[in-house]
Design a protein around this motif. Sequence first.
Motif, short mmCIF file in Angstrom:
data_model
loop_
_atom_site.label_atom_id
_atom_site.label_comp_id
_atom_site.label_asym_id
_atom_site.label_seq_id
_atom_site.Cartn_x
_atom_site.Cartn_y
_atom_site.Cartn_z
N MET A 179 136.72 -55.21 -115.59
CA MET A 179 135.36 -55.98 -115.59
C MET A 179 134.55 -56.00 -114.44
O MET A 179 133.25 -55.89 -114.42
N ASN A 209 132.78 -52.78 -114.29
CA ASN A 209 131.81 -52.64 -115.09
C ASN A 209 130.44 -53.34 -115.03
O ASN A 209 129.49 -52.73 -114.94
N ASP A 254 142.77 -67.27 -118.50
CA ASP A 254 143.71 -66.45 -117.89
C ASP A 254 144.58 -66.86 -116.86
O ASP A 254 144.50 -66.35 -115.76
N ASP A 273 132.59 -59.00 -122.49
CA ASP A 273 133.26 -58.05 -121.64
C ASP A 273 134.61 -58.62 -121.30
O ASP A 273 135.27 -57.71 -120.33
N TRP A 274 134.97 -59.46 -121.68
CA TRP A 274 136.53 -60.18 -121.05
C TRP A 274 137.47 -59.38 -121.37
O TRP A 274 137.74 -58.93 -122.49
N ARG A 275 138.47 -59.25 -120.24
CA ARG A 275 139.67 -58.47 -120.41
C ARG A 275 140.71 -59.26 -119.79
O ARG A 275 140.59 -59.73 -118.53
N MET A 276 142.05 -59.41 -120.19
CA MET A 276 143.11 -60.17 -119.38
C MET A 276 143.78 -59.24 -118.61
O MET A 276 143.75 -58.11 -118.54
N SER A 282 144.33 -55.70 -114.37
CA SER A 282 143.77 -54.64 -114.66
C SER A 282 142.54 -54.98 -115.26
O SER A 282 141.59 -54.03 -115.23
N GLY A 283 142.64 -55.85 -116.39
CA GLY A 283 141.37 -56.29 -117.00
C GLY A 283 140.31 -57.07 -116.02
O GLY A 283 139.21 -56.51 -116.36
N SER A 310 142.75 -63.48 -110.22
CA SER A 310 141.98 -62.69 -111.14
C SER A 310 140.89 -62.22 -110.34
O SER A 310 140.17 -61.08 -110.57
#
Length: 248
Positions: free
Chosen positions: A182, A185, A88, A171-174, A177-178, A94
Amino acid sequence: MQTFIAIEQRRGVVFLLCLAALGWVLIFWSSANMSSPLVALTMPMDATWALSEIVAVWLMWAVMMGAMMLPSAIPMLMVHRRVASKKDPNTKNSHHWFLAGYLVGWAVFSAAAAAAQWGFQRADILSHMLKLQDPAVAGVILIAAGIFQFTPIKAACLHKCRTPIGFLLTDWRMGRSGAFLMGLNHGKFCIGCCWALMMVLFVGGVMSLTTIAALSSIVLFEKVLPRGETVAKLGGIMLVLWGLYLLT
């Protein structure tokens, strides 16, 4: 490029260590300045807490949780930073959002810990130094915390904390906000792993530097040593024995 990434990784580690160190400085300062009006707010004289005392107690727990947990979370935070730079790259900073999510999780836990402090004080079993005065209650907490070290929930949460790559792959999110989600979480798993140990603070004394340092070490060893699962179980045995001693 690899050299640049390595330098950024080192800077990230230094930043996290400095952040944790700041928390420890505040802990030491509080312990050495019990007569300070600011410290007094974290140790209300009775269960009728003013708003300033509620905020102060919550902040005390939040700072303490950050100082105790950040060192053991550094491997996860650094792996996220490295993976984010490749998966990302368009999302700036990030890793900061991941860290923010992680700390927010512990801030929520701190509110629960503050509520527990109020409950113990209302039951009149907590000393002014925030240590349980009832051996039976203290013993039960220790035994419960020790038994929890052997439960499947503890094992599952500890596994998530010990395997950064596995966690990030599943659990990866872009995006920002991702990354925040994460971090939140991961904080959830970290809390699931360590919440019972944090309750032991009430037995040894929330303001006790020895207790804080001992629990911080156990958490760190569980998460980073090659046989961390064994460390968790040994710690559980010690807690149960300590609890039985208090009950006898």
